[in-house]
Design an enzyme around this catalytic site. Structure first.
Site, PDB file in Angstrom:
ATOM      1  N   GLN A  74      -2.381 -29.874   5.963  1.00  0.00           N
ATOM      2  CA  GLN A  74      -2.171 -31.000   5.012  1.00  0.00           C
ATOM      3  C   GLN A  74      -2.112 -30.699   3.683  1.00  0.00           C
ATOM      4  O   GLN A  74      -3.107 -31.239   3.174  1.00  0.00           O
ATOM      5  CB  GLN A  74      -3.439 -31.363   5.652  1.00  0.00           C
ATOM      6  CG  GLN A  74      -3.201 -33.378   5.645  1.00  0.00           C
ATOM      7  CD  GLN A  74      -2.172 -33.960   6.339  1.00  0.00           C
ATOM      8  OE1 GLN A  74      -2.461 -34.245   7.431  1.00  0.00           O
ATOM      9  NE2 GLN A  74      -1.211 -34.640   5.905  1.00  0.00           N
ATOM     10  N   PHE A  75      -0.967 -30.181   3.195  1.00  0.00           N
ATOM     11  CA  PHE A  75      -0.824 -30.594   2.301  1.00  0.00           C
ATOM     12  C   PHE A  75      -0.559 -32.062   1.282  1.00  0.00           C
ATOM     13  O   PHE A  75      -0.988 -32.094   0.199  1.00  0.00           O
ATOM     14  CB  PHE A  75       0.308 -29.539   1.748  1.00  0.00           C
ATOM     15  CG  PHE A  75       1.923 -30.175   1.740  1.00  0.00           C
ATOM     16  CD1 PHE A  75       2.396 -31.512   1.232  1.00  0.00           C
ATOM     17  CD2 PHE A  75       2.239 -30.300   2.820  1.00  0.00           C
ATOM     18  CE1 PHE A  75       3.482 -32.356   0.909  1.00  0.00           C
ATOM     19  CE2 PHE A  75       3.622 -31.047   2.879  1.00  0.00           C
ATOM     20  CZ  PHE A  75       4.077 -32.582   2.588  1.00  0.00           C
ATOM     21  N   THR A  76      -0.368 -32.120   1.625  1.00  0.00           N
ATOM     22  CA  THR A  76      -0.716 -34.267   1.382  1.00  0.00           C
ATOM     23  C   THR A  76      -2.233 -34.553   1.257  1.00  0.00           C
ATOM     24  O   THR A  76      -2.294 -35.412   0.073  1.00  0.00           O
ATOM     25  CB  THR A  76       0.132 -35.037   2.165  1.00  0.00           C
ATOM     26  OG1 THR A  76      -0.779 -35.089   3.167  1.00  0.00           O
ATOM     27  CG2 THR A  76       1.183 -34.902   2.377  1.00  0.00           C
TER      28      THR A  76
END
Length: 141
Positions: A74-76
């Site tokens: 989950q890069f966000t």
């Protein structure tokens, strides 16, 4: 490294209409974000913390109860929307850096004894979950 850890009754990840990861019983859903300066030492710390944190019912950990873990990249989690209306992802490590660390995190959990299911790194995923409690914890190192 950031991890959003949720106590769930069920969770699954679907990619292109196919379930690629799911929990067979209640456990933990982990959204994992990786930044530029994360190291193997950080991976080891975070895996142990997720495995041993007591957020399951009756103040138990996944290691106490053998609860499964579903890990989704989950890069966000490293998004920044302080300025303007469009977030920037500059603090998120690029895939060439973060994918190996994501895989090491999952492998480290397995070496600790966890039953680990995974999302697909970089894919457009549909994540479904039933949060239990609800209990959600943000871990950061």
């Amino acid at each position: 490294m950031r991890a959003v850890v949720q106590r769930v009754l069920s969770a699954s990840v679907t990619v292109d209409g196919e379930v690629v990861g799911a929990l067979r019983k209640p456990g933990l859903l982990v959204y994992l974000g990786i930044t530029h300066d994360d190291t193997d030492a950080v991976v080891g710390w975070m895996a142990r913390k997720v495995w041993e944190v007591r957020i399951l019912r009756e103040e138990r950990s996944a290691s106490d109860s053998g609860a499964p873990v579903l890990v989704v990249s989950q890069f966000t989690l490293y998004g920044d929307a302080v300025k303007g209306r469009r977030p920037t992802w500059a603090s998120a490590a690029p895939g060439a850096v973060s994918e190996p660390l994501y895989e090491r995190f999952c492998s480290e959990l397995e070496s600790l004894g966890a039953e680990v299911s995974r999302g697909v790194f970089g894919a457009d995923m549909r994540v479904e979950s039933v949060n239990d409690g609800p209990v959600t914890l943000l871990l950061e190192r």
